[in-house]
Write an enzyme that holds these catalytic residues in place. Sequence first.
Site, short mmCIF file in Angstrom:
data_model
loop_
_atom_site.label_atom_id
_atom_site.label_comp_id
_atom_site.label_asym_id
_atom_site.label_seq_id
_atom_site.Cartn_x
_atom_site.Cartn_y
_atom_site.Cartn_z
N ASP A 195 -12.42 2.47 4.04
CA ASP A 195 -13.62 1.65 3.69
C ASP A 195 -14.63 2.46 4.96
O ASP A 195 -14.21 2.97 5.58
CB ASP A 195 -13.65 0.09 3.99
CG ASP A 195 -12.83 -0.29 2.85
OD1 ASP A 195 -12.26 0.00 2.05
OD2 ASP A 195 -12.32 -1.61 3.16
N1 URA Z 1 -7.85 -2.26 3.89
C1 URA Z 1 -9.05 -2.36 3.91
O1 URA Z 1 -9.53 -3.64 3.42
N2 URA Z 1 -9.93 -1.58 4.17
C2 URA Z 1 -9.39 -0.22 4.34
O2 URA Z 1 -10.27 0.90 4.65
C3 URA Z 1 -8.14 0.05 4.51
C4 URA Z 1 -7.23 -1.00 4.21
#
Ligand code: URA
Length: 233
Positions: free
Chosen positions: A104
């Site tokens: 993310d």
């Molecule tokens: N889970 C999440 O919520 N975000 C990420 O970037 C990776 C795993």
Amino acid sequence: MRLDKLLSECGIASRKETAKAAKAGQITVNGIPATKADMQVDPIADVVTFCGRAVKWREFVYVMLNKPDGYVSATEDSRGEQVVTSLLPEEYQKMGLFPCGRLDKHTLGLMLLTNDGQLSHRLLSPKRHVAKTYAFRVKFPLSEKDVSELQSGVDIGGYLTKPCTVTLTDEREGRITLTEGKYHQIKLMMEAVHNQITYLERITFGPLSLDPALSRGEWRELTDGEIAALNQS
Ligand code: URA
């Protein structure tokens, strides 16, 4: 392989630029000036130089990046977001590197970038169960019941997550190891136990660990040993 193809795959020069440089005597093959951009070269055995610099051809390139906050896991973005590949030098971008899986925008840490589509596909395949560990912090204390629920599986928008490992280092901090990668998975898992992620950093990806020598935004190529370990995982 054609000389101009080799130089363009290495991200050093376009075909047009190679033709120009060849005419100007700026390219050598085994010490002899190459006058034709379309001449055949052996990318492994022949020694090619461009403007006095030795050219190292590799079919695939593998890079470990310590992803900083605010970058999206993409090679381009139409909304003007900063993309992770922009952290690499231009010649790596020209080699067609892309992120192997997503983090993310606000997740930090270990990101693998490569132009090896097959390896990337294998590492991300749900059938392979490649483990990834994240260090996390949450807003509210996690109870033993929360940890046990997270470990056995929680409902995230109609999907029951697979068993995973959670270890706490503090009542609001710990590590979570997943063998799957649904969109926003950890964020949604914490929401399922009425909590909220405030910090998330990936620290391992299969056999790879985030190199502590890399500051945020820094990168390095994988070693031969790391590439072999990835291929075996
Ligand atoms: N889970 C999440 O919520 N975000 C990420 O970037 C990776 C795993």
